[in-house]
Write an enzyme that holds these catalytic residues in place. Structure first.
Site, PDB file in Angstrom:
ATOM      1  N   CYS A 127      -1.501  -4.007  -8.637  1.00 34.59           N
ATOM      2  CA  CYS A 127      -2.781  -4.407  -8.866  1.00 34.59           C
ATOM      3  C   CYS A 127      -2.776  -5.930  -8.531  1.00 34.59           C
ATOM      4  CB  CYS A 127      -3.041  -4.188 -10.228  1.00 34.59           C
ATOM      5  SG  CYS A 127      -2.964  -2.431 -10.831  1.00 34.59           S
TER       6      CYS A 127
ATOM      7  N   ARG B  31      -0.322  -6.546  -1.780  1.00 35.33           N
ATOM      8  CA  ARG B  31       0.512  -6.115  -2.575  1.00 35.33           C
ATOM      9  C   ARG B  31       0.217  -4.635  -2.671  1.00 35.33           C
ATOM     10  NH1 ARG B  31       0.948  -9.899  -7.211  1.00 35.33           N
ATOM     11  NH2 ARG B  31       0.621  -8.598  -8.783  1.00 35.33           N
TER      12      ARG B  31
ATOM     13  N   TRP C  27      -3.924  -0.530  -8.143  1.00 40.61           N
ATOM     14  CA  TRP C  27      -2.830   0.543  -7.782  1.00 40.61           C
ATOM     15  C   TRP C  27      -2.515   1.409  -8.631  1.00 40.61           C
ATOM     16  CZ3 TRP C  27       2.804   1.040  -8.529  1.00 40.61           C
ATOM     17  CH2 TRP C  27       3.541   1.773  -7.513  1.00 40.61           C
TER      18      TRP C  27
ATOM     19  N   ASN D 212      -3.548  -6.022 -15.169  1.00 38.91           N
ATOM     20  CA  ASN D 212      -2.297  -5.554 -14.444  1.00 38.91           C
ATOM     21  C   ASN D 212      -1.545  -5.389 -15.292  1.00 38.91           C
ATOM     22  OD1 ASN D 212      -3.642  -6.480 -12.070  1.00 38.91           O
ATOM     23  ND2 ASN D 212      -2.425  -7.824 -11.500  1.00 38.91           N
ATOM     24  N   GLY D 213      -0.521  -4.203 -15.164  1.00 36.08           N
ATOM     25  CA  GLY D 213       0.463  -3.787 -16.055  1.00 36.08           C
ATOM     26  C   GLY D 213       0.098  -2.519 -16.650  1.00 36.08           C
TER      27      GLY D 213
ATOM     28  N   GLU E  32      19.949   0.456   4.274  1.00 33.11           N
ATOM     29  CA  GLU E  32      18.715  -0.292   4.712  1.00 33.11           C
ATOM     30  C   GLU E  32      17.977   0.200   5.695  1.00 33.11           C
ATOM     31  OE1 GLU E  32      16.807  -2.051   3.032  1.00 33.11           O
ATOM     32  OE2 GLU E  32      15.716  -3.185   4.423  1.00 33.11           O
TER      33      GLU E  32
ATOM     34  N   LYS F  48      14.122   1.240   5.441  1.00 31.67           N
ATOM     35  CA  LYS F  48      13.050   0.795   6.444  1.00 31.67           C
ATOM     36  C   LYS F  48      12.165   1.873   7.532  1.00 31.67           C
ATOM     37  CE  LYS F  48      12.911  -1.990   5.308  1.00 31.67           C
ATOM     38  NZ  LYS F  48      12.857  -3.026   4.283  1.00 31.67           N
TER      39      LYS F  48
ATOM     40  N   GLU G 112      10.042   4.144   5.035  1.00 28.59           N
ATOM     41  CA  GLU G 112       8.879   3.651   4.268  1.00 28.59           C
ATOM     42  C   GLU G 112       7.586   3.291   5.197  1.00 28.59           C
ATOM     43  OE1 GLU G 112      10.720  -0.831   3.621  1.00 28.59           O
ATOM     44  OE2 GLU G 112       9.129  -0.269   2.078  1.00 28.59           O
TER      45      GLU G 112
ATOM     46  N   HIS H 271      31.785  16.728   4.793  1.00 25.65           N
ATOM     47  CA  HIS H 271      31.542  17.038   3.486  1.00 25.65           C
ATOM     48  C   HIS H 271      30.333  17.924   2.929  1.00 25.65           C
ATOM     49  CE1 HIS H 271      35.743  15.737   3.002  1.00 25.65           C
ATOM     50  NE2 HIS H 271      35.243  14.497   3.242  1.00 25.65           N
TER      51      HIS H 271
ATOM     52  N   LYS I 200       3.899  -4.035  -2.559  1.00 26.85           N
ATOM     53  CA  LYS I 200       4.856  -5.156  -2.221  1.00 26.85           C
ATOM     54  C   LYS I 200       5.502  -5.462  -3.641  1.00 26.85           C
ATOM     55  CE  LYS I 200       6.562  -8.120   0.200  1.00 26.85           C
ATOM     56  NZ  LYS I 200       7.811  -7.586   1.124  1.00 26.85           N
TER      57      LYS I 200
HETATM   58  C1  AGP Z   1      11.228  -3.267   0.678  1.00 23.52           C
HETATM   59  O1  AGP Z   1      11.061  -3.116   2.065  1.00 23.52           O
HETATM   60  C2  AGP Z   1      10.893  -2.166  -0.035  1.00 23.52           C
HETATM   61  N1  AGP Z   1       9.346  -2.224   0.004  1.00 23.52           N
HETATM   62  C3  AGP Z   1      11.242  -2.439  -1.958  1.00 23.52           C
HETATM   63  O2  AGP Z   1      12.099  -1.156  -1.761  1.00 23.52           O
HETATM   64  C4  AGP Z   1      11.724  -3.684  -2.454  1.00 23.52           C
HETATM   65  O3  AGP Z   1      12.773  -4.156  -1.820  1.00 23.52           O
HETATM   66  C5  AGP Z   1      11.761  -3.301  -3.883  1.00 23.52           C
HETATM   67  O4  AGP Z   1      10.409  -2.972  -4.420  1.00 23.52           O
HETATM   68  C6  AGP Z   1      12.175  -4.503  -4.572  1.00 23.52           C
HETATM   69  O5  AGP Z   1      11.412  -5.710  -4.577  1.00 23.52           O
HETATM   70  P1  AGP Z   1      11.565  -7.135  -5.048  1.00 23.52           P
HETATM   71  O6  AGP Z   1      12.846  -7.832  -4.132  1.00 23.52           O
HETATM   72  O7  AGP Z   1      10.476  -7.863  -4.934  1.00 23.52           O
HETATM   73  O8  AGP Z   1      12.292  -7.018  -6.328  1.00 23.52           O
END
Ligand code: AGP
Length: 610
Positions: A2, A27, A74, A100-101, A482, A486, A489, A505, A605
């Site tokens: 949000c 965001r 959101w 927000n929250g 990672e 990537k 997502e 395994h 984000k």
């Molecule tokens: C990153 O590509 C992701 N969108 C997500 O995993 C992110 O790294 C995670 O939400 C942690 O965010 P932060 O680093 O702002 O704490």
């Protein structure tokens, strides 16, 4: 996640609110709305979907007035819908709230208010706040908000308006970020600085439990209990232009290309002039304390967690301290063994991730010292940690983290070298060799970026597959994780990362003709073992792309279908190079599939709820 923006001044507020909300689009959100004091009273316009939908609606029925609040939602409580969108109001329609929250006890409050005759139209916790404030109101909006907030549990940032006192905008911060922008004859609120940066560079950053009462000409700061406070003005010296795409098609691509600069900036001033040692002067922890550390916990979420996996290898190999990694959402519930001799490192690009912040607090409650690695100066994590290593990657807008991740790796290298210097765990020659390797990384990344077009072709062929695998050993396995995240997502292609030796395994059963396997082969001591694992998948029909250290690309090339060579570096530094082709692969795969690269579905984000 949000976003909040608010305005009180002499100008028409509608466009200021909409423009502010646009700056927060990165965001992530699913609906948007604004509330404005018009001649007819407090009016709300809101709708599910992108801001463009709201803009269209407002073209037909504009809200004219110089005081207003806006929100991008959101969904947490209740699906994305017009009714669940913010701002919310009460039955009298005299109060309006953006939030927000999460209000954890909203159901209890809702029942209580319903028993008094309040009628609710949405599924949200936020609507309960507007009713609660209305219920508490007896002629003073500030006191009503304070009484309401005292009854709420959870995390919230609020913007509140009432038609009874149209000259005031009330803002509250409780475990969800909020800043106050100070203008000339006008003032602003924003959940993030970009929302208001176009209008002012002077801000107050509210701490938890603080609130502000804004009028056109003044900002009064106080605690939520009502005690007056004063604060220094924080002058924002970065530019909105740095948060724009600068000619790239997407923020993600721009941010991938910014990595050489991010590496240089993060190292700047931290390596001694003679290039022989690293001194993180910003750390307040003493050498005596460092010598007393007997274990390290690295706690983070998502991509930052993956940076922490590399961090473990770095600290263990350079400083010889035992390290455990934890996903932040699990950390405090597993009753971790934390003592004053435990150094807890939290890693967070945004510095606002709720789970990471909660882990930080849990660690401090148990007497540990917390070191934060974050990209956002003034973020909650940065302010609450005992020590901070800022990654100077600059604002990261794309939801998929790239330059923030790789800068976190640089921060871990610097930290490892700092600890090693204090603990004397590395020979001076080894330290020098590492620092030389570190200094070479930015240029080596530039070399990789020059070959991006090769990866575009590979990505296009990968994009036709429904599932693929990433494999590697040691730090290559950390990078594989990672790479897999990537790809998932932003391309929505299923993938799994496996320790190369673990495939046989169980997971090997999933390898069949044509399944793409991306193998990381950068570790000299492990490359023969990884080659054996590559042969296992090749024998079952896999199509293998290897990302290999140029030192042994010749050998690897004989066993794989395609190879992407990264410049030769020290084994421990290779993640800072090997991740770049994986980022590019994900980017181009997403592009080939026509997805919204910078704003992938279902993701935000900054994840400021648990
Ligand atoms: C990153 O590509 C992701 N969108 C997500 O995993 C992110 O790294 C995670 O939400 C942690 O965010 P932060 O680093 O702002 O704490």
């Amino acid at each position: 996640m949000c976003g909040i923006v608010g305005y009180i001044g002499k100008r028409d507020s509608q466009d200021i609110l909409l423009e502010g909300l646009k700056k927060l689009e990165y965001r992530g959100y699913d609906s948007a709305g604004i509330a404005v004091f018009t001649k007819e009273g407090l009016q709300i316009s809101k709708s599910k979907g992108r801001l463009a939908v709201l803009e269209d609606k407002l073209k037909g029925e504009p809200l004219a007035g110089s005081v207003g609040i806006g929100h991008t939602r959101w969904a947490t409580h209740g699906k994305p819908s017009d009714l669940n969108s913010h701002p919310h109001t009460d039955n009298s329609a005299k109060f309006s709230v953006v939030h927000n929250g999460i209000v954890e006890n909203y159901l209890d409050l809702k029942d209580e208010l319903a028993a008094k005759g309040h009628v609710f139209v949405s599924e949200t916790d936020t609507e309960v706040i507007s009713h609660l404030v209305a219920d508490e109101y007896d002629g003073n909006i500030v006191e009503a908000v304070q009484r309401a907030v005292a009854r709420m549990r959870g995390a919230f940032a609020l913007g509140v308006l009432t038609e009874f006192e149209p000259e005031k905008l009330v803002a509250v911060r409780f475990a969800s970020p909020l800043v106050i922008g100070i203008g000339d004859g006008e003032n602003f609120i924003g959940s993030d600085i970009p929302a208001i940066l176009e209008h002012t560079r002077n801000v107050y950053i509210l701490n938890d439990g603080e609130m502000a009462v804004l009028t056109c000409n003044a900002v009064e700061l106080m605690t939520i209990e009502g005690a007056t406070i004063s604060k220094e003005i924080f002058h924002v010296d970065w530019d909105l232009v740095t948060a724009e795409k600068a000619g790239f098609d997407h923020f993600m691509l721009k941010e991938i290309y910014e990595q050489p600069k991010a590496y240089r900036d993060t190292m700047l001033g931290r390596v001694s002039d003679d290039g022989k040692s690293v001194d993180l002067k910003e750390l307040s922890m003493s050498d005596e304390y460092i010598k007393s550390i007997n274990r390290v916990h690295i706690v983070a979420c998502g991509t930052a967690y993956h940076a922490g996996l590399v961090g473990k290898s770095v600290i263990e190999s350079l400083a010889r301290i035992s390290v455990e990694n934890d996903v932040a959402s699990e950390y405090r519930y597993r009753s971790p063994i934390i003592t004053p001799q435990t150094l807890v490192i939290v890693v967070s690009q945004s510095g606002e991730t709720a789970d990471t912040l909660a882990a930080l607090r849990e660690a401090q409650r148990n007497g540990a010292r917390v070191l934060a690695i974050t990209n956002v100066v003034g973020s909650s994590v940065a302010r609450e940690a005992d020590d901070v290593i800022t990654t100077w990657a600059g604002p990261e807008i794309a939801v998929a983290s790239t330059k923030a991740y790789s800068s976190q790796l640089i921060a871990f290298y610097l930290l490892g070298l700092h600890l090693a210097r204090v603990l004397g765990t590395q020979e001076p020659a080894a330290m020098e060799e590492l620092i030389t390797g570190l200094n070479a990384l930015p240029e080596q990344v530039e070399k990789i970026l020059e070959q991006a077009v090769v990866l575009k072709q590979v990505a296009e062929s990968i994009s036709h597959h429904r599932s693929l695998f990433f494999i590697g050993r040691g730090v290559d396995y950390a990078v594989a994780q990672e790479g897999s995240l990537k790809l998932k997502e932003i391309s929505y292609i299923h993938s799994e990362a496996y320790a190369a030796g673990e495939l046989k395994h169980g997971t090997l059963a999933l390898i069949e003709e044509g399944v793409p396997v991306i193998a990381l082969v950068t570790q000299e001591t492990l490359y023969e073992k990884t080659l054996s694992n590559i042969k296992e998948v090749k024998a079952r029909g896999a199509h293998v792309l290897a990302v290999a250290n140029s030192g042994f690309e010749g050998e690897v090339a004989k066993s794989v279908d395609e190879i992407f060579a990264i410049p030769k570096t020290l084994p421990i530094l290779s993640p800072a190079l090997a991740v770049i082709p994986l980022q590019l692969l994900s980017y181009y795969a997403s592009l080939a599939l026509g997805h919204d690269v910078d704003k992938p579905r279902n993701l935000a984000k900054s994840v400021t709820v648990e």
